[in-house]
Scaffold this motif. Structure first.
Motif, PDB file in Angstrom:
ATOM      1  N   ASN A 148       0.835  -1.211   0.000  1.00 38.07           N
ATOM      2  CA  ASN A 148       0.000   0.000   0.000  1.00 38.07           C
ATOM      3  C   ASN A 148       0.871   1.263   0.000  1.00 38.07           C
ATOM      4  OD1 ASN A 148       1.018   0.033   2.581  1.00 38.07           O
ATOM      5  ND2 ASN A 148      -0.945   0.347   3.605  1.00 38.07           N
ATOM      6  N   GLU A 149       2.071   1.138  -0.562  1.00 40.61           N
ATOM      7  CA  GLU A 149       3.010   2.263  -0.550  1.00 40.61           C
ATOM      8  C   GLU A 149       3.500   2.641  -1.945  1.00 40.61           C
ATOM      9  OE1 GLU A 149       6.037   0.788   1.991  1.00 40.61           O
ATOM     10  OE2 GLU A 149       4.858   0.992   3.820  1.00 40.61           O
ATOM     11  N   PHE A 151       1.574   4.139  -4.575  1.00 45.32           N
ATOM     12  CA  PHE A 151       0.643   4.929  -5.365  1.00 45.32           C
ATOM     13  C   PHE A 151       1.270   6.183  -5.969  1.00 45.32           C
ATOM     14  CE2 PHE A 151      -1.753   3.151  -1.676  1.00 45.32           C
ATOM     15  CZ  PHE A 151      -2.186   2.027  -2.354  1.00 45.32           C
ATOM     16  N   SER A 153       0.813   9.943  -7.526  1.00 44.88           N
ATOM     17  CA  SER A 153      -0.063  11.043  -7.118  1.00 44.88           C
ATOM     18  C   SER A 153      -1.201  11.276  -8.098  1.00 44.88           C
ATOM     19  CB  SER A 153       0.760  12.327  -6.959  1.00 44.88           C
ATOM     20  OG  SER A 153       1.381  12.667  -8.189  1.00 44.88           O
ATOM     21  N   SER A 237      -8.313  12.648   2.344  1.00 43.20           N
ATOM     22  CA  SER A 237      -7.427  12.829   1.201  1.00 43.20           C
ATOM     23  C   SER A 237      -7.438  11.583   0.324  1.00 43.20           C
ATOM     24  CB  SER A 237      -5.994  13.109   1.668  1.00 43.20           C
ATOM     25  OG  SER A 237      -5.376  11.922   2.137  1.00 43.20           O
ATOM     26  N   LYS A 239      -4.916   9.947  -0.876  1.00 43.41           N
ATOM     27  CA  LYS A 239      -3.894   9.005  -0.412  1.00 43.41           C
ATOM     28  C   LYS A 239      -4.423   8.163   0.749  1.00 43.41           C
ATOM     29  CE  LYS A 239       0.963   8.780   1.049  1.00 43.41           C
ATOM     30  NZ  LYS A 239       0.791   7.990   2.280  1.00 43.41           N
ATOM     31  N   GLU A 243      -5.125   4.087   0.648  1.00 45.15           N
ATOM     32  CA  GLU A 243      -4.468   3.211   1.612  1.00 45.15           C
ATOM     33  C   GLU A 243      -5.505   2.411   2.419  1.00 45.15           C
ATOM     34  OE1 GLU A 243      -2.064   5.931   3.796  1.00 45.15           O
ATOM     35  OE2 GLU A 243      -0.391   5.840   2.367  1.00 45.15           O
TER      36      GLU A 243
END
Length: 292
Positions: A148-149, A151, A153, A237, A239, A243
């Motif tokens: 999950n790290e 992505f 933008s 957000s 992000k 996540e």
């Protein structure tokens, strides 16, 4: 955190063990509220019962301007499967018109066309065809599905786009405000049952207010699963939303794979959607729920 570290963590393993009896044991999870739009009471006595009592009044027009509507899980699952096949074929074929039309139908099915159609147009106005955005996003999800790290933008994330991604990528939940509220509620029940001092980070799921709650501030806390002791954040957000979506995918898969319940009797392709539907119904209103 990657998938294996996440699902093997003590909080997740303990949560899966805690939730197992609530999946289909009668009177293990009693939850009820009033459905305002349908003007009727709704209730369940287990998580599987919440799936059995699924109700979503959808309506959209297909590419032939035919009105498609329904309410039940079977009706929803049938149209979502059809839309998924069309969307994936459109991406594979590089057919931008099909991808845009099917995406419109998905958003209309979910009642979230407002502003999301504009977001699709904005992507194209910036020089990228919509099908290519979907292809790159799908490839990125599938290439890094166990983390999950990863992505970028440029990935758009909200309650509308999670519906599109769910029909484009395998084992991807529709993580909207209701699903987040339900997972937060269950996480709170776990924390209360175990008498934890704080919410484990692995179980901190964010929620989102419904449209009517945003309009009417008095309704704002309807989907907030927090208590005085355990406070859950909101989907503030893209992000954070993404996540949460990935972690929800992992934990629901772990529950389905490592527990025995009526969910296991469903067709393999429907299990995750059925569990998602149960959470969707539970998450409509969570603020008044008290665990036994």
């Amino acid at each position: 955190m990657n998938k294996q570290d996440y699902i093997k963590s003590k909080p997740v393993q303990s949560f899966v063990e805690w939730i197992a009896p609530m999946l289909d044991t009668p009177d293990s999870f009693n939850h009820k509220y009033f459905l305002k739009k349908q003007k009727r009471d709704w209730e369940c006595d287990s998580i599987f019962c919440a799936y059995e009592n699924y109700s979503w009044q959808f309506k959209y027009t297909d590419e032939f301007q035919k009105e498609i509507k329904g309410t039940s899980f079977c009706e929803c699952e049938e149209v979502l499967h059809s839309l998924s096949v069309k969307l994936r074929n459109g991406v594979t074929q590089g057919n931008n018109n099909i991808c845009k039309e099917v995406s419109r139908q998905i958003l209309q099915w979910g009642g979230v066309t407002n502003r999301n159609i504009d977001k699709i147009e904005n992507i194209e106005n910036m020089g990228q065809e919509w099908f290519l955005y979907l292809l790159q996003t799908k490839e990125q999800f599938e290439r890094n599905l166990d983390s999950n790290e990863y992505f970028r933008s440029e990935i758009i994330m909200n309650s509308g786009f999670t519906k599109i991604y769910s029909l484009l990528v395998d084992d991807f939940l529709i993580y909207d405000g209701r699903l987040g509220a339900a997972l937060g509620l269950l996480a709170r029940g776990y924390c209360e049952g175990k008498k934890l001092e704080t919410i484990p980070e692995e179980l901190h799921f964010c929620w989102g207010a419904g449209r009517e709650s945003i309009i009417n501030s008095k309704e704002k806390s309807r989907r907030n699963p927090s208590s005085d002791k355990y406070r859950f954040g909101s989907l503030y957000s893209p992000k954070v939303h993404l996540e949460n979506n990935i972690r929800a995918n992992w934990i629901v898969q772990e529950v389905l794979c490592n527990t025995k319940s009526k969910f296991n009797c469903l067709e393999e392709s429907k299990k995750m959607r059925a569990f998602e539907s149960a959470l969707f119904m539970i998450g409509y209103h969570v603020k008044d729920h008290l665990f036994q």
